[in-house]
Scaffold this active site. Structure first.
Site, PDB file in Angstrom:
ATOM      1  N   ARG A 176     -12.140  50.653  43.770  1.00 51.77           N
ATOM      2  CA  ARG A 176     -12.447  49.812  42.597  1.00 51.77           C
ATOM      3  C   ARG A 176     -13.544  48.833  42.908  1.00 51.77           C
ATOM      4  O   ARG A 176     -13.595  48.307  44.010  1.00 51.77           O
ATOM      5  CB  ARG A 176     -11.232  48.961  42.236  1.00 51.77           C
ATOM      6  CG  ARG A 176     -10.173  49.674  41.558  1.00 51.77           C
ATOM      7  CD  ARG A 176      -9.188  48.666  40.954  1.00 51.77           C
ATOM      8  NE  ARG A 176      -7.941  49.382  40.780  1.00 51.77           N
ATOM      9  CZ  ARG A 176      -6.861  49.147  41.487  1.00 51.77           C
ATOM     10  NH1 ARG A 176      -6.834  48.167  42.363  1.00 51.77           N
ATOM     11  NH2 ARG A 176      -5.790  49.883  41.297  1.00 51.77           N
ATOM     12  N   TYR A 348       3.597  66.819  47.602  1.00 52.04           N
ATOM     13  CA  TYR A 348       3.550  65.396  47.957  1.00 52.04           C
ATOM     14  C   TYR A 348       3.739  64.588  46.668  1.00 52.04           C
ATOM     15  O   TYR A 348       2.826  63.916  46.205  1.00 52.04           O
ATOM     16  CB  TYR A 348       2.178  65.134  48.585  1.00 52.04           C
ATOM     17  CG  TYR A 348       1.956  63.805  49.284  1.00 52.04           C
ATOM     18  CD1 TYR A 348       2.869  62.771  49.244  1.00 52.04           C
ATOM     19  CD2 TYR A 348       0.773  63.615  49.992  1.00 52.04           C
ATOM     20  CE1 TYR A 348       2.615  61.574  49.888  1.00 52.04           C
ATOM     21  CE2 TYR A 348       0.510  62.427  50.632  1.00 52.04           C
ATOM     22  CZ  TYR A 348       1.434  61.404  50.570  1.00 52.04           C
ATOM     23  OH  TYR A 348       1.162  60.219  51.205  1.00 52.04           O
TER      24      TYR A 348
HETATM   25  N1  UDP Z   1      -4.525  55.576  53.939  1.00 56.19           N
HETATM   26  C1  UDP Z   1      -5.377  55.023  54.868  1.00 56.19           C
HETATM   27  N2  UDP Z   1      -5.254  53.711  55.179  1.00 56.19           N
HETATM   28  C2  UDP Z   1      -4.321  52.920  54.612  1.00 56.19           C
HETATM   29  C3  UDP Z   1      -3.452  53.486  53.645  1.00 56.19           C
HETATM   30  C4  UDP Z   1      -3.571  54.821  53.343  1.00 56.19           C
HETATM   31  O1  UDP Z   1      -6.227  55.710  55.415  1.00 56.19           O
HETATM   32  O2  UDP Z   1      -4.254  51.722  54.950  1.00 56.19           O
HETATM   33  C5  UDP Z   1      -4.667  57.010  53.641  1.00 56.19           C
HETATM   34  C6  UDP Z   1      -3.780  57.859  54.572  1.00 56.19           C
HETATM   35  O3  UDP Z   1      -4.468  59.061  54.831  1.00 56.19           O
HETATM   36  C7  UDP Z   1      -2.572  58.130  53.707  1.00 56.19           C
HETATM   37  C8  UDP Z   1      -3.223  58.292  52.348  1.00 56.19           C
HETATM   38  O4  UDP Z   1      -4.267  57.307  52.331  1.00 56.19           O
HETATM   39  O5  UDP Z   1      -1.892  59.281  54.117  1.00 56.19           O
HETATM   40  C9  UDP Z   1      -2.308  58.106  51.173  1.00 56.19           C
HETATM   41  O6  UDP Z   1      -1.719  56.824  51.272  1.00 56.19           O
HETATM   42  P1  UDP Z   1      -0.385  56.471  50.529  1.00 56.19           P
HETATM   43  O7  UDP Z   1      -0.192  54.999  50.643  1.00 56.19           O
HETATM   44  O8  UDP Z   1      -0.377  57.080  49.191  1.00 56.19           O
HETATM   45  O9  UDP Z   1       0.697  57.177  51.469  1.00 56.19           O
HETATM   46  P2  UDP Z   1       2.307  57.141  51.380  1.00 56.19           P
HETATM   47  O10 UDP Z   1       2.695  55.854  50.717  1.00 56.19           O
HETATM   48  O11 UDP Z   1       2.686  58.350  50.583  1.00 56.19           O
HETATM   49  O12 UDP Z   1       2.746  57.207  52.788  1.00 56.19           O
END
Ligand code: UDP
Ligand code: FAD
Length: 363
Positions: A176, A348
């Site tokens: 964003r 997922y």
């Molecule tokens: N991600 C990242 N840095 C962060 C948070 C997320 O690189 O600080 C990337 C990471 O590859 C992760 C993806 O974004 O698997 C999706 O994040 P999300 O928070 O949706 O993952 P979840 O909550 O499902 O574990």
């Protein structure tokens, strides 16, 4: 003669939604749950007056009004907005990637400055039609953010180099050019005020429930209990891994009660460097603006899944998707058994998506 119309395997949000719909339609349901509690990975347990998300932070968010109206029949929701913090070697950044992140990273003040900086950053590493997460991330935010906020975290979470992961994973995160730390682009968001477990309890009212019962250990006799089965466990386990196991990530949650009112000042702090072993620390009271004297935190560590472990994250890459399609074909041939949920359909999915999927199952 079967005693139930439906046997629902799993009491997560997928199984609970289906059981609720079927019971409301006058059907007799039996839910079998192999754990000693309901609500699947959304399970919350009260410790020191705090609703602890035992299997990691669960923030309800959706753009689907039908789903939002549906869940609010079973729980009140607070106004929590997820705004995680990234800690990279002691440097603190806001997530998701937004003007606050760009300001801290590069000193950019206007959206125009930030766009120009990202353009400069990705000039040498831009890949048309990115085929992996590394290329997609570099295209999205350029080198600095990739190196500080994405690479270490992603490689710890998935146990693979970013270049070996699908771009779809990083596309979950918003980008964003406003000063807005809301992690989700969702119209509706919040946390059930008395926890997910109480919400699921209300959802499954009227259905019969057996905890500590693994459907697969006595599959044949369990199958005869009902006319139809809704199976929300792992699809490869159902077929005894006959085509080989699908890949998942397992997560370990190390939960601690601390004699401190406020440990980290935010519900979710991601550790985005490669060296810190955990991927994130959750401080549960902040999901509900808690003021208790003590606090409960959980550190999350990610591991490769092996048979016998709980599978948490499906790893949707080409190899696994192809293997899943083989299992899906077997599933289609399985008479009167429907596969649902994150594990049953190997997706997922977030909570709202499994609820939407389950709401369509009876129709
Ligand atoms: N991600 C990242 N840095 C962060 C948070 C997320 O690189 O600080 C990337 C990471 O590859 C992760 C993806 O974004 O698997 C999706 O994040 P999300 O928070 O949706 O993952 P979840 O909550 O499902 O574990
Ligand atoms: P599950 O919750 O996994 O439930 C399946 C149930 O089936 C389990 O209780 C299991 O014990 C049971 N079961 C399996 N096999 C058998 C068997 N053979 N016999 C009997 N019972 C069986 N989503 C969001 O929307 N927001 C978030 O912030 C969020 N954060 C997450 C954080 C983490 C760490 C994880 C892992 C997931 C997160 N999710 C989040 C996703 C969310 O957990 C899922 O979308 C949702 O829980 C899926 O529900 P389900 O019913 O399909 O599966």
């Amino acid at each position: 003669m079967p005693r139930y119309d439906y046997l629902v395997v799993g009491s997560g949000l997928s199984g609970a939604t289906f059981a609720q719909q079927a019971t409301a339609a006058g059907k007799k349901c039996l839910i079998l749950e192999k754990r000693n509690h309901i609500a699947g990975n959304a399970y919350t347990k009260e410790i020191e007056g705090i609703h602890v998300h035992q299997y990691g932070a669960h923030i309800f968010h959706t753009n689907n009004k039908t789903v939002w109206d549906y869940v609010r029949r079973f729980a009140g929701f607070n106004h929590y907005i997820n705004s995680p913090i990234a800690n990279y070697k002691g440097e603190i950044y806001n997530l998701p990637f937004n003007m606050n992140t760009f300001n801290k990273m590069w000193g950019c003040v206007t959206p125009e400055d930030a766009r120009a900086e990202i353009e400069r950053q990705r000039k040498d590493c831009y890949t048309p039609n990115p085929e992996n997460l590394e290329q997609a991330a570099l295209n999205m935010v350029g080198r600095d953010i990739y190196e500080k906020l994405i690479r270490g975290y992603t490689e710890k979470q998935w146990g693979r180099p970013c270049a070996a992961l699908p771009p779809s994973i990083i596309k979950r995160l918003p980008l964003r050019f406003t000063y807005d730390n809301n992690y989700f682009n969702a119209v509706y968001q919040g946390i059930p005020t008395d926890g997910y477990t109480a919400m699921v309890e209300r959802m499954i009212e009227g259905a019969e429930l057996k905890l500590n019962t693994d459907y697969l250990t006595e599959k044949e006799s369990n199958r005869r209990l009902a006319d139809r089965v809704i199976y929300t466990g792992p699809i490869d386990a159902y077929f005894d891994y006959c085509r080989g196991p699908l890949e998942y990530r397992h997560t370990r949650f190390d939960i601690q009660v601390l004699d401190s009112g406020n440990f980290q000042g935010n519900a979710v702090v991601n550790y985005t460097d490669r060296e810190t072993p955990c991927i994130r620390i959750i401080e549960h009271k902040h999901f509900a603006f808690g003021t208790q004297a003590k606090t409960v935190i959980s550190r999350e560590y990610s591991d490769e899944w092996k048979p016998g472990m709980e599978p948490y994250y499906p790893l949707e890459n080409e190899k696994n998707n192809a293997l899943y399609r083989e299992y899906e074909a077997l599933a289609r041939a399985e008479k009167d058994v429907v596969f649902r949920g994150r594990l049953g359909t190997y997706r997922y999915y977030d909570m709202d998506q499994v609820i939407a999927q389950a709401l369509h199952t009876l129709r």
